[in-house]
Design a protein around this motif. Structure first.
Motif, PDB file in Angstrom:
ATOM      1  N   LEU A 185       0.852  -1.282  -0.005  1.00 36.48           N
ATOM      2  CA  LEU A 185      -0.182  -0.125   0.049  1.00 36.48           C
ATOM      3  C   LEU A 185       0.954   1.304  -0.021  1.00 36.48           C
ATOM      4  N   ALA A 186       1.926   1.291   0.714  1.00 34.12           N
ATOM      5  CA  ALA A 186       2.671   2.424   0.776  1.00 34.12           C
ATOM      6  C   ALA A 186       3.380   2.755  -0.434  1.00 34.12           C
ATOM      7  N   GLY A 187       3.900   1.714  -1.174  1.00 30.77           N
ATOM      8  CA  GLY A 187       4.392   1.762  -2.394  1.00 30.77           C
ATOM      9  C   GLY A 187       3.507   2.177  -3.540  1.00 30.77           C
ATOM     10  N   ALA A 188       2.151   1.921  -3.346  1.00 27.74           N
ATOM     11  CA  ALA A 188       1.284   2.013  -4.348  1.00 27.74           C
ATOM     12  C   ALA A 188       0.560   3.721  -4.297  1.00 27.74           C
ATOM     13  N   VAL A 189       0.869   4.232  -2.960  1.00 29.59           N
ATOM     14  CA  VAL A 189       0.260   5.560  -2.772  1.00 29.59           C
ATOM     15  C   VAL A 189       1.132   6.633  -2.358  1.00 29.59           C
ATOM     16  N   ALA A 190       2.424   6.401  -1.913  1.00 28.89           N
ATOM     17  CA  ALA A 190       3.044   7.476  -1.242  1.00 28.89           C
ATOM     18  C   ALA A 190       4.277   7.893  -2.102  1.00 28.89           C
TER      19      ALA A 190
END
Ligand SMILES: Nc1ncnc2c1ncn2[C@@H]1O[C@H](COP(=O)(O)OP(=O)(O)OP(=O)(O)O)[C@@H](O)[C@H]1O
Length: 217
Positions: free
Chosen positions: A190-195
């Motif tokens: 999730l971190a890699g997908a949005v941040a």
């Protein structure tokens, strides 16, 4: 956040923490259990004041009791409250109306309910939701409010893979519309997908740069 120090009792959790979050960007904060991620988010949200240093939003001290701030910032922390005797839809409508959505409230709520996979649960009270559905409901309550900043504490917890993808899509659309996102998560995908930027707790309470990686887009 500038030069923030914070802790409880003898324990120091945050040491000289500084960062800036700009419109349309997403900062992810990661670290092990009990390192201070939720504490950092509560400080950012103005739910708690730091022992030292300053936390400002648009140049004003962050204070959750400030109506101007509540009109711009939507927060999902771990301890979300809800009305036990209102259905999902009724609760969301109340939140939308209380935050000035006016005549558009019903349309906003219907859209958010569908976006969060809650159409089949819209007429249920929270006690009849699964834990993942309760998480989706808490997120929905943030999305029905006007928001220029989203502060989300482990929003993925309890969500299945499909719901996590939907969450990533929604956060990226929000960012594209200029919304800033402050995210604490244990989910590297999730971190890699949005941040676009990341920080990680070091053992001494400092926050070190930690690029979010590629994630699943
Ligand atoms: N109000 C409080 N009073 C005293 N101690 C607290 C308080 N809030 C949090 N703590 C302690 O501060 C530490 C950090 O808690 P915090 O919830 O910020 O961690 P976290 O990084 O979010 O952890 P997790 O990944 O498990 O959610 C914990 O040891 C917790 O017990």
């Amino acid at each position: 956040m500038t030069g923030v120090h914070h802790g409880y009792g003898e324990r120091t959790l945050l040491t000289d923490v500084s960062f800036t979050l700009r419109a349309g960007s997403c900062l992810v904060v990661r670290g092990g259990n009990g390192t201070g991620k939720s504490t950092l988010l509560r400080l950012a949200a103005g739910r708690e004041s730091p022992r030292a240093g300053t936390v400002t939003l648009d140049g004003r001290p962050s204070d959750e009791d400030d109506p101007r701030q509540r009109a711009r910032v939507a927060v999902v922390l771990e301890d979300d409250a809800h009305h036990p005797d209102l259905s999902v839809r009724e609760h969301l409508l109340l939140v939308a109306l209380a935050h000035g959505r006016g005549e558009s409230a019903e349309e906003v709520v219907d859209g958010v309910v569908a976006d969060h996979g809650l159409t089949g649960q819209a007429d249920l009270t929270p006690d009849h939701l699964s834990s993942g559905q309760r998480r989706a409901f808490a997120l929905a309550a943030a999305f029905v409010r006007p928001h220029r900043l989203l502060i989300l504490d482990e929003p993925e917890s309890g969500l299945d893979g499909r719901a996590r993808h939907r969450l990533a899509d929604r956060l990226n659309s929000a960012r594209a519309g200029g919304v800033a996102v402050l995210l604490a998560t244990h989910d590297d995908r999730l971190a890699g997908a949005v941040a676009d930027t990341g920080l990680r707790f070091a053992p001494d309470g400092r926050l070190l740069p930690d690029p979010p990686g590629d994630g699943v887009r």
